[in-house]
Write an enzyme that holds these catalytic residues in place. Sequence first.
Site, PDB file in Angstrom:
ATOM      1  N   CYS A  82       0.771  -1.206   0.016  1.00 41.55           N
ATOM      2  CA  CYS A  82       0.019  -0.011  -0.123  1.00 41.55           C
ATOM      3  C   CYS A  82       0.917   1.102  -0.156  1.00 41.55           C
ATOM      4  CB  CYS A  82      -0.999   0.060   1.204  1.00 41.55           C
ATOM      5  SG  CYS A  82      -0.371   0.645   2.671  1.00 41.55           S
ATOM      6  N   GLU A  83       0.535   2.166  -0.852  1.00 45.56           N
ATOM      7  CA  GLU A  83       1.359   3.492  -0.833  1.00 45.56           C
ATOM      8  C   GLU A  83       1.031   4.460   0.206  1.00 45.56           C
ATOM      9  OE1 GLU A  83      -0.316   5.423  -4.484  1.00 45.56           O
ATOM     10  OE2 GLU A  83      -1.759   6.336  -3.565  1.00 45.56           O
ATOM     11  N   HIS A  84       0.223   4.041   1.266  1.00 43.53           N
ATOM     12  CA  HIS A  84       0.110   4.987   2.371  1.00 43.53           C
ATOM     13  C   HIS A  84       0.950   4.481   3.555  1.00 43.53           C
ATOM     14  CE1 HIS A  84      -3.896   5.290   0.500  1.00 43.53           C
ATOM     15  NE2 HIS A  84      -3.576   6.413   0.087  1.00 43.53           N
ATOM     16  N   HIS A  85       1.167   3.190   3.625  1.00 49.67           N
ATOM     17  CA  HIS A  85       2.197   2.639   4.900  1.00 49.67           C
ATOM     18  C   HIS A  85       3.212   1.730   4.497  1.00 49.67           C
ATOM     19  CE1 HIS A  85      -2.224   3.303   6.188  1.00 49.67           C
ATOM     20  NE2 HIS A  85      -1.417   3.777   7.240  1.00 49.67           N
ATOM     21  N   GLN A 123      -5.669  -0.577  -3.641  1.00 46.91           N
ATOM     22  CA  GLN A 123      -6.400  -1.633  -4.297  1.00 46.91           C
ATOM     23  C   GLN A 123      -7.101  -1.353  -5.571  1.00 46.91           C
ATOM     24  OE1 GLN A 123      -7.734  -4.831  -1.732  1.00 46.91           O
ATOM     25  NE2 GLN A 123      -9.041  -5.453  -3.408  1.00 46.91           N
ATOM     26  N   HIS A 151      -5.104  -6.245   4.005  1.00 45.32           N
ATOM     27  CA  HIS A 151      -4.256  -5.213   4.026  1.00 45.32           C
ATOM     28  C   HIS A 151      -3.507  -5.231   5.510  1.00 45.32           C
ATOM     29  CE1 HIS A 151      -5.671  -2.783   0.310  1.00 45.32           C
ATOM     30  NE2 HIS A 151      -6.325  -3.793   0.450  1.00 45.32           N
ATOM     31  N   CYS A 153      -1.635  -3.028   6.849  1.00 41.94           N
ATOM     32  CA  CYS A 153      -1.656  -1.829   7.281  1.00 41.94           C
ATOM     33  C   CYS A 153      -2.911  -1.761   8.270  1.00 41.94           C
ATOM     34  CB  CYS A 153      -1.688  -0.552   6.479  1.00 41.94           C
ATOM     35  SG  CYS A 153      -2.810  -0.526   5.104  1.00 41.94           S
TER      36      CYS A 153
HETATM   37 ZN   LIG Z   1      -1.975   1.395   4.151  1.00 40.77          ZN
END
Ligand SMILES: [Zn+2]
Length: 191
Positions: A82-85, A123, A151, A153
């Site tokens: 995931c690009e956030h975490h 996703q 996920h 995260c």
């Molecule tokens: Zn994430």
Amino acid sequence: MELPYHPNEELESVITNLLALVDDDPLREGLRDTPARVAKAWRHWCGGYRVDIAELMKVFEDGAEHYDQMVVRKDIPVYSHCEHHLAPIIGRCTIAYIPDGKVIGLSKLDRLADAFARRLQVQERLTSQIADALVEHLQPLGVGVWVSARHLCVESRGVQHTNSETITTALRGCIRERDAARAEFLALARS
Ligand SMILES: [Zn+2]
């Protein structure tokens, strides 16, 4: 293969700095080769940026050009981040298309999913990118992509200790517009 614009040593030094910030004994033996290993792993996990999708999608001429029923690859493994975490996304993907004269080798569908999974993703975008690449390069009558993933995260943080899956779909052409084709695809994907 190298990450674009970031030489190996640069990536390793970033990891060395990270270890110094998160570990209470960053110089211990067990972490000695970790920066090199992590750099190598990230080059693999982000290797999808360097895949030439047009080259990958080259049409396969094998006499199946007149096949006009749904072609389905089920349960293709998906390993993304995931690009956030930068946390793992682990799941599976079902890809279907109804050809309009152009077909590709079945293993190419696996490689297409992998090329978009091995990037920093959300996703929803991963799902759309697979569908749109098939539309762009094969011009099929219809495309269906179904991704089910966990996920880390979400699962590993806070109080949401769950192994529930997130499902996304991207439907194009007649698999989106025709009830029977859409129902056929979704039944195959969920089964
Ligand atoms: Zn994430």
